[in-house]
Write a protein that holds these residues in place. Sequence first.
Motif, short mmCIF file in Angstrom:
data_model
loop_
_atom_site.label_atom_id
_atom_site.label_comp_id
_atom_site.label_asym_id
_atom_site.label_seq_id
_atom_site.Cartn_x
_atom_site.Cartn_y
_atom_site.Cartn_z
N TYR A 97 45.92 38.81 27.81
CA TYR A 97 46.26 40.20 27.48
C TYR A 97 45.21 41.00 28.43
O TYR A 97 45.67 42.14 28.93
CB TYR A 97 46.10 40.41 26.08
N LEU A 98 44.12 40.64 28.74
CA LEU A 98 43.03 41.32 29.40
C LEU A 98 43.61 41.26 30.99
O LEU A 98 42.97 42.12 31.42
CB LEU A 98 41.79 40.65 29.10
N LYS A 99 44.47 40.46 31.18
CA LYS A 99 44.63 40.41 32.75
C LYS A 99 46.19 40.97 33.07
O LYS A 99 46.69 41.13 34.13
CB LYS A 99 44.64 38.95 33.24
N LEU A 100 46.62 41.70 32.15
CA LEU A 100 47.95 42.51 31.98
C LEU A 100 48.20 43.31 33.43
O LEU A 100 49.28 43.27 34.28
CB LEU A 100 48.34 43.20 30.82
N PRO A 101 47.15 44.19 33.55
CA PRO A 101 47.15 45.11 35.00
C PRO A 101 47.38 44.33 36.15
O PRO A 101 47.92 44.77 37.13
CB PRO A 101 45.90 45.63 34.74
N ASP A 102 46.91 42.94 36.29
CA ASP A 102 47.13 42.18 37.34
C ASP A 102 48.38 41.68 37.67
O ASP A 102 48.92 41.13 38.74
CB ASP A 102 46.22 41.10 37.47
N TYR A 103 49.55 41.73 36.63
CA TYR A 103 50.73 41.30 36.91
C TYR A 103 51.84 42.27 36.85
O TYR A 103 52.84 42.26 36.82
CB TYR A 103 51.18 40.46 35.75
N GLU A 104 51.34 43.58 37.30
CA GLU A 104 52.23 44.81 37.49
C GLU A 104 53.20 44.48 38.92
O GLU A 104 52.55 44.28 39.82
CB GLU A 104 51.29 46.02 37.41
#
Length: 228
Positions: free
Chosen positions: A221-228
């Motif tokens: 969840y902490l890496k969600l912005p990387d999968y935009e």
Amino acid sequence: MNVTDDKQERQVVSRQRVADHGEVYTAKREVNAMLDLVKEETERIDSRFLEPACGNGNFLVEILSRKMEAVRRQYSHNRFEYDQASAVAVSSMYGVELLPDNVEACRQRLLNQYLETYREHQHVDASPELERCIRFLLQKNILCGDALTMLQNNGEPITFCEWTFIGTNGKVKRRDFELSELLRNVEYDKPKPGEEGLLFADTGEPTFVHLPKREYPLTDYLKLPDYE
């Protein structure tokens, strides 16, 4: 009281905005009275709420306050679990607002509320990675658009993300849905001519599914912005 606080407390910002957009904020007392009607849901961390005319966030701020208190009661003993549960709480709140300045104000109020509450509960600041995640969730969940036409201010369909947290290891699945699809019943168990009945077809009751616009891989969840 600063200018921002004053705007939050007033029910009318200007007569012109009332005339142009029918903008009248709901007072805190009335907000809490209405939320008390669904008190158990407001205190359930993963219960989803959609405010279709969220203004600058009066309802959503109070919902977040209640959810974060539930997070504190259940997870304050373990910071890793608290962090994940608090992200679940934020991910479960959605808003649509017609006026761009209100959208930005709503996101900022929710972020400030989150960070202040986190500091109060954990006695430290949220990590940069967690704050980045929360900012991203608010960016995706609080949208500028018209809930009646179901279009964003750029003319694109209002599209919300469903965030499904899997277990307690910090993994989350994202699926995007158009609001119009979520509000349209799609028959799932009615077989087409020549086909066998689909799953749950023998229940005798209509069963519906919503079709995602896009799905993303399971990720931290902490890496969600990387999968935009």
